[in-house]
Scaffold this motif. Structure first.
Motif, PDB file in Angstrom:
ATOM      1  N   LYS A 191       0.886  -1.300  -0.073  1.00 51.01           N
ATOM      2  CA  LYS A 191       0.112   0.078   0.046  1.00 51.01           C
ATOM      3  C   LYS A 191       0.892   1.393  -0.082  1.00 51.01           C
ATOM      4  CE  LYS A 191      -3.867  -1.915   2.910  1.00 51.01           C
ATOM      5  NZ  LYS A 191      -4.880  -1.956   1.670  1.00 51.01           N
ATOM      6  N   ASP A 213      -7.424  -3.714  10.722  1.00 55.95           N
ATOM      7  CA  ASP A 213      -7.815  -4.818   9.843  1.00 55.95           C
ATOM      8  C   ASP A 213      -8.225  -6.104  10.481  1.00 55.95           C
ATOM      9  OD1 ASP A 213      -8.353  -4.962   7.115  1.00 55.95           O
ATOM     10  OD2 ASP A 213      -6.350  -6.045   6.547  1.00 55.95           O
ATOM     11  N   ASP A 241      -2.748  -7.434  -1.770  1.00 57.06           N
ATOM     12  CA  ASP A 241      -3.361  -6.725  -0.989  1.00 57.06           C
ATOM     13  C   ASP A 241      -4.719  -7.276  -0.571  1.00 57.06           C
ATOM     14  OD1 ASP A 241      -3.946  -4.612   0.880  1.00 57.06           O
ATOM     15  OD2 ASP A 241      -3.782  -3.097  -0.542  1.00 57.06           O
ATOM     16  N   GLY A 300     -11.903  -1.706   0.305  1.00 58.14           N
ATOM     17  CA  GLY A 300     -12.108  -0.192   0.015  1.00 58.14           C
ATOM     18  C   GLY A 300     -13.284   0.070  -0.586  1.00 58.14           C
TER      19      GLY A 300
END
Ligand code: BES
Ligand code: MN
Ligand code: ZN
Length: 511
Positions: A285, A296, A355, A385
């Motif tokens: 990221k 997370d 990711d 996201g």
């Protein structure tokens, strides 16, 4: 945590530092003027029935979230009155709804930080109202100051949280009221524990540390606990969890927490995404996207809290919590874009983006949970996201392979005051994850990314099992200012929905 009591005392004679009252925008029947909410009659009397007028003079509008402080009447033991806005007054004959009360109590509790004792003279129509006020106070007074070393204990985060709250109108000898308050305390304490876990920095909460906390809580509350460490994961073939955890010096864990009730005939399985830090891995990221990635593991924290709460409440249902714990880091041993993982289910996954790691750890835990054939399987994850883009940062998305379960989760979330919305799993998005090399790739089309993630998870649910997926990426971590009973940082979202879901299953309200 704030100590709560039910009290029948009248406001004037109460020894407290502040009396909290409610103020609302009047309905048409009161010609739209400001009104003092029920519960504060004695306070209003002491102002000669002019409290609403005084508040208006001070600029109060009755809007939700508004706090107006004024000196208490001279003959009061308490020096301060705190008026909290309740929004629109409900129509005649209807009570204030529980979420309005929860939020108002939270706002007042936060405004009273630094105060020792406050009495809440807010509208209490029934035991549900008491529960809502109790939750609002305990959740709103929350603060995380473990890492604040400057200043004394009192001033660590500015001011010490409100120490004591008396809920007026709360029938201390009524069984129903007492039970409602006890439930509120158990759920709120566990929810605040989930917040603590989310707020704890990732250098202090790696998968092993999280698993150790689960062990301790299990011992304390009589839960069965099983922790698979890296060696056991290798032996069991948990390729998803191992793949994601492989880049970190802190090895992954799969924790299974079981609460069982001797008379239970239903089984609820909960699975939580527990990425203790998500750097993105080799698909790193960029700066600006990794500062809050300690959050997370909020799904695993919510599951953990819900199982412990179910045990504390002695619910007549079996609840199993699976915590899929790993740290997603880039290193020489990290999973590469292009690697193929053999998952616990036997399926192979081509990792095209490291990711998109949450779905990999969840896949193994979902398959393990499926093997026990629970009556319902619910996972909670800060997964995409894209779901934040879709629903903003206060609402979680609900996807499912079962329309009834999806609707039931939504209804339950609304009941407890957690904003949520039902999202579809459109079949056409599945082919975007076709892989030339493996059974499936871990990413697909960018558009509808939250739904793509849901479709990926669906591949790892056992046949015939009703499953729902909660994408809490938006509401899990509050980066803006506090509001209602929600603080900055970890919010504890989904805990109350999961607990209520377990209660509904125990009461046979879900099938
Ligand atoms: N943990 C993130 C999702 C996330 C983002 C949670 C922001 C909370 C706030 C997740 O692991 C992730 O990185 N998802 C990717 C998936 C993509 C690579 C398909 C995302 O959403 O960008
Ligand atoms: Mn990620
Ligand atoms: Zn993640």
């Amino acid at each position: 945590m704030t100590a709560l009591t039910l009290s029948t005392s009248a406001a004037p004679g109460l020894r407290a530092d502040a009396i909290v009252v409610g103020v609302a925008k009047g309905s048409a029947s009161t010609s739209g003027d400001l009104v003092v909410a029920p519960g504060a009659e004695a306070v209003d009397d002491a102002y000669d029935g002019k409290l609403a007028g005084v508040l208006e003079t001070l600029g109060a509008s009755g809007a939700e979230g508004e706090v107006t402080k004024l000196p208490a009447p001279a003959d009061f033991k308490a020096p301060l009155v705190v008026a909290v806005g309740l929004g629109e007054e409900p129509e005649e004959g209807t009570a204030y709804d529980t979420e309005t009360l929860r939020k108002a109590a939270g706002v007042a509790a936060r405004a009273l930080a630094g105060t020792k004792k406050a009495a809440f003279a807010l509208p209490v129509a029934d035991a549900d109202a008491i529960a809502a006020l109790g939750e609002g106070v305990l959740l709103g007074a929350y603060s995380f100051d473990v890492y604040k070393e400057n200043g004394d204990a009192e001033s660590k985060n500015g001011k010490a949280p409100l120490a004591e709250a008396a809920l007026l109108g709360g029938k201390p000898r009524d069984k129903e009221y007492k039970a409602a308050l006890e439930r509120a305390v158990a759920v709120s304490e566990e929810l605040n524990r989930a917040r603590d876990l989310v707020n704890t920095p990732p250098n202090d909460l790696d998968p092993a540390a999280f698993a150790a906390l689960a062990r301790t809580a299990a011992e304390e509350h009589g839960l069965k606990v099983q922790v698979l460490d890296e060696k056991a994961l290798v032996k069991g073939g948990y390729g998803g969890i191992l793949g994601v955890g492989g880049g970190s010096a802190s090895t992954p864990r799969l924790v299974k927490l079981s609460y069982t009730h001797p008379d239970a005939d239903k089984h609820l399985a909960l699975v939580g995404k527990g990425i203790t830090y998500d750097s993105g891995g080799i698909s790193l990221k960029p700066a600006g996207h990794n500062e809050t990635m300690k959050c997370d593991m909020a799904g695993a924290a919510a599951v953990f809290a819900a199982v412990v709460a179910a045990a504390r409440l002695g619910l007549e249902v079996n609840v199993t919590g699976w915590l899929a714990l790993a740290e997603n880091m880039p290193s020489g041993s990290a999973v590469r874009p292009g690697d193929v993982l053999r998952m616990y289910s036997g399926k192979t996954v081509e990792v095209l983006n490291t990711d998109a790691e949450g779905r990999l750890v969840l896949a193994d835990a979902l398959w393990a949970a499926s093997a026990e054939e629970p009556d319902a399987l619910v996972d909670v994850a800060t997964l995409t996201g894209a779901m934040m883009v879709a629903l903003g940062n206060r609402t979680f998305g609900i996807m499912a392979n079962d329309d009834e379960l999806r609707a039931a989760v939504h209804e339950t979330a609304e009941e407890v005051g957690e904003p949520a919305w039902q999202m579809p799993l459109p079949e056409h998005l599945r082919k975007g994850m076709d892989s030339p090399t493996a059974d499936i790739a871990n990413v697909g089309e960018r558009m509808g990314g939250g739904l793509v993630a849901g479709l990926f998870l669906r591949e790892f649910i056992g046949d015939g099992i009703a499953w729902a997926h909660l994408d809490i990426a938006g509401p899990a971590f509050n980066e803006q200012g506090p509001f209602g009973y929600t603080p900055k940082g970890g919010t504890g979202t989904a805990v109350r929905t999961l607990v209520r879901l377990a209660e509904r299953m125990a009461a046979d309200e879900l099938d």
